[in-house]
Motif scaffolding. Structure first.
Motif, PDB file in Angstrom:
ATOM      1  N   HIS A  73       0.842  -1.190   0.000  1.00 53.93           N
ATOM      2  CA  HIS A  73       0.000   0.000   0.000  1.00 53.93           C
ATOM      3  C   HIS A  73       0.883   1.248   0.000  1.00 53.93           C
ATOM      4  O   HIS A  73       2.032   1.204   0.445  1.00 53.93           O
ATOM      5  CB  HIS A  73      -0.903   0.028   1.242  1.00 53.93           C
ATOM      6  CG  HIS A  73      -1.802  -1.153   1.358  1.00 53.93           C
ATOM      7  ND1 HIS A  73      -1.482  -2.261   2.130  1.00 53.93           N
ATOM      8  CD2 HIS A  73      -3.001  -1.420   0.790  1.00 53.93           C
ATOM      9  CE1 HIS A  73      -2.454  -3.147   2.042  1.00 53.93           C
ATOM     10  NE2 HIS A  73      -3.387  -2.669   1.228  1.00 53.93           N
ATOM     11  N   PRO A  74       0.367   2.382  -0.485  1.00 51.72           N
ATOM     12  CA  PRO A  74       1.156   3.622  -0.453  1.00 51.72           C
ATOM     13  C   PRO A  74       1.564   3.968   0.976  1.00 51.72           C
ATOM     14  O   PRO A  74       0.710   3.963   1.883  1.00 51.72           O
ATOM     15  CB  PRO A  74       0.195   4.674  -1.026  1.00 51.72           C
ATOM     16  CG  PRO A  74      -0.782   3.896  -1.839  1.00 51.72           C
ATOM     17  CD  PRO A  74      -0.947   2.575  -1.138  1.00 51.72           C
ATOM     18  N   PRO A  75       2.824   4.236   1.243  1.00 48.69           N
ATOM     19  CA  PRO A  75       3.278   4.532   2.611  1.00 48.69           C
ATOM     20  C   PRO A  75       2.640   5.790   3.211  1.00 48.69           C
ATOM     21  O   PRO A  75       2.724   5.996   4.423  1.00 48.69           O
ATOM     22  CB  PRO A  75       4.787   4.712   2.439  1.00 48.69           C
ATOM     23  CG  PRO A  75       5.130   3.977   1.193  1.00 48.69           C
ATOM     24  CD  PRO A  75       3.936   4.160   0.295  1.00 48.69           C
ATOM     25  N   THR A  76       2.029   6.620   2.379  1.00 51.28           N
ATOM     26  CA  THR A  76       1.366   7.824   2.884  1.00 51.28           C
ATOM     27  C   THR A  76      -0.154   7.670   2.879  1.00 51.28           C
ATOM     28  O   THR A  76      -0.877   8.666   2.955  1.00 51.28           O
ATOM     29  CB  THR A  76       1.750   9.039   2.029  1.00 51.28           C
ATOM     30  OG1 THR A  76       1.416   8.775   0.664  1.00 51.28           O
ATOM     31  CG2 THR A  76       3.232   9.346   2.135  1.00 51.28           C
ATOM     32  N   GLY A  77      -0.643   6.454   2.813  1.00 49.03           N
ATOM     33  CA  GLY A  77      -2.081   6.234   2.706  1.00 49.03           C
ATOM     34  C   GLY A  77      -2.790   6.239   4.046  1.00 49.03           C
ATOM     35  O   GLY A  77      -3.655   5.397   4.307  1.00 49.03           O
ATOM     36  N   TRP A  78      -2.446   7.183   4.906  1.00 50.18           N
ATOM     37  CA  TRP A  78      -3.081   7.274   6.217  1.00 50.18           C
ATOM     38  C   TRP A  78      -4.508   7.793   6.105  1.00 50.18           C
ATOM     39  O   TRP A  78      -4.893   8.414   5.108  1.00 50.18           O
ATOM     40  CB  TRP A  78      -2.254   8.170   7.146  1.00 50.18           C
ATOM     41  CG  TRP A  78      -1.852   9.495   6.545  1.00 50.18           C
ATOM     42  CD1 TRP A  78      -2.648  10.543   6.254  1.00 50.18           C
ATOM     43  CD2 TRP A  78      -0.533   9.889   6.172  1.00 50.18           C
ATOM     44  NE1 TRP A  78      -1.922  11.579   5.719  1.00 50.18           N
ATOM     45  CE2 TRP A  78      -0.612  11.206   5.661  1.00 50.18           C
ATOM     46  CE3 TRP A  78       0.733   9.279   6.223  1.00 50.18           C
ATOM     47  CZ2 TRP A  78       0.502  11.904   5.207  1.00 50.18           C
ATOM     48  CZ3 TRP A  78       1.837   9.973   5.779  1.00 50.18           C
ATOM     49  CH2 TRP A  78       1.717  11.271   5.270  1.00 50.18           C
ATOM     50  N   THR A  79      -5.296   7.557   7.149  1.00 50.30           N
ATOM     51  CA  THR A  79      -6.669   8.064   7.189  1.00 50.30           C
ATOM     52  C   THR A  79      -6.807   9.274   8.098  1.00 50.30           C
ATOM     53  O   THR A  79      -7.787  10.020   8.006  1.00 50.30           O
ATOM     54  CB  THR A  79      -7.634   6.965   7.666  1.00 50.30           C
ATOM     55  OG1 THR A  79      -7.193   6.470   8.946  1.00 50.30           O
ATOM     56  CG2 THR A  79      -7.672   5.816   6.665  1.00 50.30           C
ATOM     57  N   SER A  80      -5.833   9.477   8.994  1.00 54.33           N
ATOM     58  CA  SER A  80      -5.845  10.679   9.843  1.00 54.33           C
ATOM     59  C   SER A  80      -4.424  10.975  10.283  1.00 54.33           C
ATOM     60  O   SER A  80      -3.543  10.115  10.215  1.00 54.33           O
ATOM     61  CB  SER A  80      -6.755  10.493  11.066  1.00 54.33           C
ATOM     62  OG  SER A  80      -6.236   9.492  11.928  1.00 54.33           O
ATOM     63  N   PHE A  81      -4.221  12.217  10.724  1.00 55.16           N
ATOM     64  CA  PHE A  81      -2.877  12.646  11.124  1.00 55.16           C
ATOM     65  C   PHE A  81      -3.054  13.655  12.262  1.00 55.16           C
ATOM     66  O   PHE A  81      -3.478  14.783  12.045  1.00 55.16           O
ATOM     67  CB  PHE A  81      -2.166  13.316   9.937  1.00 55.16           C
ATOM     68  CG  PHE A  81      -0.679  13.102   9.901  1.00 55.16           C
ATOM     69  CD1 PHE A  81       0.139  13.554  10.932  1.00 55.16           C
ATOM     70  CD2 PHE A  81      -0.079  12.474   8.822  1.00 55.16           C
ATOM     71  CE1 PHE A  81       1.508  13.373  10.891  1.00 55.16           C
ATOM     72  CE2 PHE A  81       1.288  12.287   8.762  1.00 55.16           C
ATOM     73  CZ  PHE A  81       2.090  12.726   9.800  1.00 55.16           C
ATOM     74  N   GLN A  82      -2.769  13.239  13.488  1.00 51.97           N
ATOM     75  CA  GLN A  82      -2.984  14.084  14.649  1.00 51.97           C
ATOM     76  C   GLN A  82      -1.653  14.331  15.370  1.00 51.97           C
ATOM     77  O   GLN A  82      -0.799  13.462  15.432  1.00 51.97           O
ATOM     78  CB  GLN A  82      -3.973  13.423  15.623  1.00 51.97           C
ATOM     79  CG  GLN A  82      -5.313  13.077  15.006  1.00 51.97           C
ATOM     80  CD  GLN A  82      -6.092  14.292  14.569  1.00 51.97           C
ATOM     81  OE1 GLN A  82      -6.015  15.341  15.205  1.00 51.97           O
ATOM     82  NE2 GLN A  82      -6.851  14.153  13.481  1.00 51.97           N
ATOM     83  N   GLY A  83      -1.502  15.525  15.939  1.00 49.72           N
ATOM     84  CA  GLY A  83      -0.298  15.834  16.696  1.00 49.72           C
ATOM     85  C   GLY A  83       0.571  16.866  16.021  1.00 49.72           C
ATOM     86  O   GLY A  83       0.347  17.242  14.857  1.00 49.72           O
ATOM     87  N   PRO A  84       1.600  17.340  16.724  1.00 49.83           N
ATOM     88  CA  PRO A  84       2.426  18.439  16.185  1.00 49.83           C
ATOM     89  C   PRO A  84       3.332  18.032  15.037  1.00 49.83           C
ATOM     90  O   PRO A  84       3.737  18.873  14.233  1.00 49.83           O
ATOM     91  CB  PRO A  84       3.242  18.875  17.409  1.00 49.83           C
ATOM     92  CG  PRO A  84       3.310  17.646  18.275  1.00 49.83           C
ATOM     93  CD  PRO A  84       2.003  16.948  18.087  1.00 49.83           C
ATOM     94  N   LEU A  85       3.699  16.751  14.945  1.00 47.75           N
ATOM     95  CA  LEU A  85       4.572  16.287  13.860  1.00 47.75           C
ATOM     96  C   LEU A  85       3.698  15.910  12.676  1.00 47.75           C
ATOM     97  O   LEU A  85       3.076  14.850  12.652  1.00 47.75           O
ATOM     98  CB  LEU A  85       5.398  15.080  14.312  1.00 47.75           C
ATOM     99  CG  LEU A  85       6.279  14.440  13.224  1.00 47.75           C
ATOM    100  CD1 LEU A  85       7.367  15.386  12.780  1.00 47.75           C
ATOM    101  CD2 LEU A  85       6.844  13.120  13.698  1.00 47.75           C
ATOM    102  N   LYS A  86       3.648  16.792  11.676  1.00 48.85           N
ATOM    103  CA  LYS A  86       2.812  16.523  10.520  1.00 48.85           C
ATOM    104  C   LYS A  86       3.271  17.380   9.357  1.00 48.85           C
ATOM    105  O   LYS A  86       3.931  18.408   9.552  1.00 48.85           O
ATOM    106  CB  LYS A  86       1.345  16.812  10.829  1.00 48.85           C
ATOM    107  CG  LYS A  86       1.055  18.249  11.203  1.00 48.85           C
ATOM    108  CD  LYS A  86      -0.417  18.445  11.540  1.00 48.85           C
ATOM    109  CE  LYS A  86      -0.713  19.886  11.933  1.00 48.85           C
ATOM    110  NZ  LYS A  86      -2.139  20.066  12.266  1.00 48.85           N
ATOM    111  N   PRO A  87       2.931  16.988   8.125  1.00 50.27           N
ATOM    112  CA  PRO A  87       3.240  17.839   6.970  1.00 50.27           C
ATOM    113  C   PRO A  87       2.399  19.102   7.032  1.00 50.27           C
ATOM    114  O   PRO A  87       1.208  19.064   7.355  1.00 50.27           O
ATOM    115  CB  PRO A  87       2.865  16.965   5.773  1.00 50.27           C
ATOM    116  CG  PRO A  87       1.898  15.961   6.310  1.00 50.27           C
ATOM    117  CD  PRO A  87       2.265  15.735   7.735  1.00 50.27           C
ATOM    118  N   ARG A  88       3.024  20.226   6.710  1.00 45.53           N
ATOM    119  CA  ARG A  88       2.332  21.507   6.806  1.00 45.53           C
ATOM    120  C   ARG A  88       2.569  22.308   5.527  1.00 45.53           C
ATOM    121  O   ARG A  88       3.594  22.171   4.864  1.00 45.53           O
ATOM    122  CB  ARG A  88       2.813  22.284   8.026  1.00 45.53           C
ATOM    123  CG  ARG A  88       2.756  21.465   9.301  1.00 45.53           C
ATOM    124  CD  ARG A  88       3.236  22.196  10.531  1.00 45.53           C
ATOM    125  NE  ARG A  88       2.218  23.138  11.008  1.00 45.53           N
ATOM    126  CZ  ARG A  88       2.312  23.737  12.201  1.00 45.53           C
ATOM    127  NH1 ARG A  88       3.337  23.516  12.996  1.00 45.53           N
ATOM    128  NH2 ARG A  88       1.359  24.588  12.574  1.00 45.53           N
TER     129      ARG A  88
END
Length: 377
Positions: free
Chosen positions: A48-63
């Motif tokens: 699966h695509p390594p970036t295929g997340w369904t959510s992203f919570q917290g200060p460490l994230k793409p911006r």
């Protein structure tokens, strides 16, 4: 003690013989690397695509944020607006619509100005230099200078705090690869420079430890009649950059380094042919570069690895998570419909964590982290 000259990687399971090419059917390659693509690395092949997340919570994230809009937060027409910073690197945006009525001197480190919009003239200790859209202006630490834009101008401002900028080592490519050093332009002691020298009152604003000191003169200190040496302001336009490329292999972004500082590098992405080999990746590969924070300022063109990104915007990917092309870009790259990229961007890879400043947060695209989610736009 014997020395191992060549270290062969271990291989487990279904893999490709060559990184970024001829991936096993139905897989997605992820590079886990160190030292900014120069160190040890492993390539993992996922279902699966390594970036295929369904959510992203917290200060460490793409911006992502709009740097061009952030420039409006300036206290005065001659004040850079901070965007991202650490001890060794400060990134700001700067809009100037009229001639500077004072001189500047940065005692904290070298400055690199990238002209995103506009044109005009730079006057400095070394003379006069015209600038236009797409120019890098490298101002050595301690240089006195000022700008006279001929039209409203917008600059990306990158400071090598307590450090300096150098040209990258080009190794086996040879000294004339990427750009010939002869393409670097220096200021001239020409008629424009002599005409701006006068006996009126002038002030110099000196930045030291991020605080300003003002020094007054009864004359214009930019009054040189000559100089000699190997330290000077220099100019380079992105159009003079001839990128390294391969039709069979997607080359890591580090090969596009334009300037190197002590704890970060500045790379320039310019139009180039897309890989033509049927088995080669045609978009940036998924990677976990866990030693660097990655910042990209988008200057011009169509950014084929990103959706909904416009010129003047900036993305910020702190180290610690996998990132890569958006789903639509990955699918489009696989079809190989285009033969050339059409993008110009400035990338800063910082060895130390960068802190996002208030003006950047004020123009942030809050949904950016979700743009990779499974089924996301």
């Amino acid at each position: 003690m014997s020395k191992t000259w060549i270290e062969f990687p271990h291989v487990e399971g279904e893999t490709s013989r060559q990184a970024h090419a001829d991936l096993p059917s139905g897989t997605y390659e992820r590079e886990i690397g160190r030292d900014g693509f120069f160190g040890p690395a492993t390539h993992v092949y996922h279902k699966h695509p390594p970036t295929g997340w369904t959510s992203f919570q917290g200060p460490l994230k793409p911006r992502a944020f709009n740097a061009k809009l952030a420039a409006r937060a300036a206290d005065s027409p001659f004040t850079p607006v901070p965007l991202l910073s650490n001890t060794h690197c400060k990134i700001a945006i700067w809009r100037i619509g009229e001639a500077m009525r004072h001189l500047m001197r940065n005692a904290d480190g070298d400055m690199l100005l990238f002209v995103h919009e506009g044109s005009g003239d730079l006057f400095c200790d070394f003379g006069h230099l015209a600038f236009r859209e797409g120019d890098y202006l490298l101002l050595p630490r301690g240089t006195m200078w000022r700008l006279e834009p001929s039209e409203p101008s917008l600059f990306l401002d990158i400071e090598a705090s307590n450090g300096s900028f150098r040209l990258p080592e080009k190794g086996i490519l040879g000294p004339h690869a990427i750009f010939d050093a002869a393409a670097l332009e220096i200021p001239k002691l020409d008629d424009r420079f002599r005409a701006q020298s006068d006996e009126k009152n002038w002030t110099v604003r000196v930045k030291r430890r991020d605080a300003f000191t003002t020094i007054a003169y009864p004359f214009n200190p930019l009054d040189a009649v000559g100089w000699k040496g190997n330290l000077s302001v220099v100019k380079l336009n992105w159009r003079d950059i001839r990128p390294v490329m391969s039709h069979r292999y997607h080359i890591p972004p580090s090969v596009h380094s334009t300037f190197v500082a002590d704890r970060f590098v500045v790379c320039t992405f310019v139009p180039r042919p897309i890989e033509s080999d049927p088995g080669a990746l045609k978009v940036p590969f998924y990677h976990s570069n866990d030693d660097y924070d990655e910042v990209i300022f988008y200057h011009a063109g169509e950014f084929f690895s990103r959706d909904n990104i416009e010129p003047g915007m900036m993305t910020f990917h702190p180290n610690g998570f996998t990132h890569g092309p958006h789903p639509k870009a990955f699918a489009a790259g696989a079809k190989a419909a285009r033969t050339m990229t059409d993008e110009v961007a400035v990338m800063i890879d910082a060895r130390d964590p960068l802190d996002m400043q208030e003006a950047a947060e004020g123009t942030e695209v809050k949904s950016y982290a979700q743009s990779w989610r499974s089924g996301g736009d």
